[in-house]
Scaffold this active site. Sequence first.
Site: not given
Length: 455
Positions: A289, A293, A345
Amino acid sequence: MSLLLLLVLLTFSKCKKDSDVAKINSSSNAIESEISAVAASGSSRTLTVTKAAKDEGFSYKVYADLGTSSDTQSQPTASTVKIFENGVEIGPAHSLHSDIRTLGKGRFSHWSGSLYFSTSDNSDPRTNGRTYTYTIDGTSSVVKPPQVADPVVPVTPPSSSSSAIIGYASVDGKTTGGLGGNTIIATTLAQLKSATESNSPLIIKVSGKITGTGFINVKSNKTILGLSGSSMEGVSLMIYGTSNIIIQNMTIKNVVTYSNIIIKEGAHHIWVDHCDLSSDRNHGWDYYDGLLDVGKRADYISLSWNRLHDSHIPMLIGFGDQNTDDTGHLRTTVYNNYFYNVSERQPSTRFGYMHCFNNYLSNGSGYGIGVTMGATVRTDNNYFENQSVPIYTEYNAKPGYVSGANTNIYKGSGANRISTSASDWVPSYEYKSVLIPAANVPAVVSAGAGATLSI
């Protein structure tokens, strides 16, 4: 010169090191344009590295005659070259090219007429503002060459100390972590879990290497400090609906199923500072992942001085287009972070308000800062280097809004893809007194970001 270059080309085409054939530009004109000038300075000589070629990973290649025999397959330690960074010797010499690329930290190889080297902190020698010299006579003390006038605006770099929080983690309340609580040292996963899941305010110092799987719940009023040399592998820190948490100086890598650090479910007043977060890009996009985040109505977050690397998807703020209840939340400040060897990202955001300043985004293969689903983002003095699309608004169901795009530097990068009119939003908190000129960001941030605090 043409004959010499032809001989160099023929030599490179036949030589190997660590089962890796040296890759060079077959155009003699291109090589001539990349040869670094070498100037004698007493017993030391100066490498002009501004035109060094990017090799792979942390390795940079200088095509130059260093004036002494180089290593070869039959004589792997023939070279007597010593390399110095701002007068301090780096090494080891004669390193495997695979180690220079994947480990770096000053390793170098003078191989078949060229120099493959890495900097002491794996920064880019072309932009970090340091002077590189070498000797060929075994001399370990070199005369530091005169400094060439630097085009970068002279500034006093901001301190990378942990004394103050900037941004949203200090808005509408304070983030003090475990201030006032007991201090404990955790050396095992069990000890760390017990401390972080306690309901009492605590300052938790992490010592040594901790390994495991899964995640650790971090309760409110905690400070988690990684002591020098500490690390955690395979285990995530999950901040789930809690508040007033500081995480500093932690090195966390290779977490499967979860993000290395995840902040969600209404968690607020969180500061993540000076952490080194990584996985790898060898397992494909779905194996790991993200690294750091934020989502599900989390709010008042500051993310600063972190080193995020070796990941396809390092930082996401807003988990899905369907999470419309994130509107009015996800207020996040992202500053002085170093993103490298990543895909996209850096970060990507939805719905909320995000402020990105003084971040160094280096060699991303996709987009840099993503702004979608009506999010509003202010950028100030970021440095985009070799980014396909530095700022991108068009890839989710609807775009977001951007202000300050003209304050950034875009080196070797494609064009921004911003499909909305420029926003005029600026965060209300004071930050301009600590802004670094964008031209200075690579040197300052690559040197100060990561688990660099002396704890």
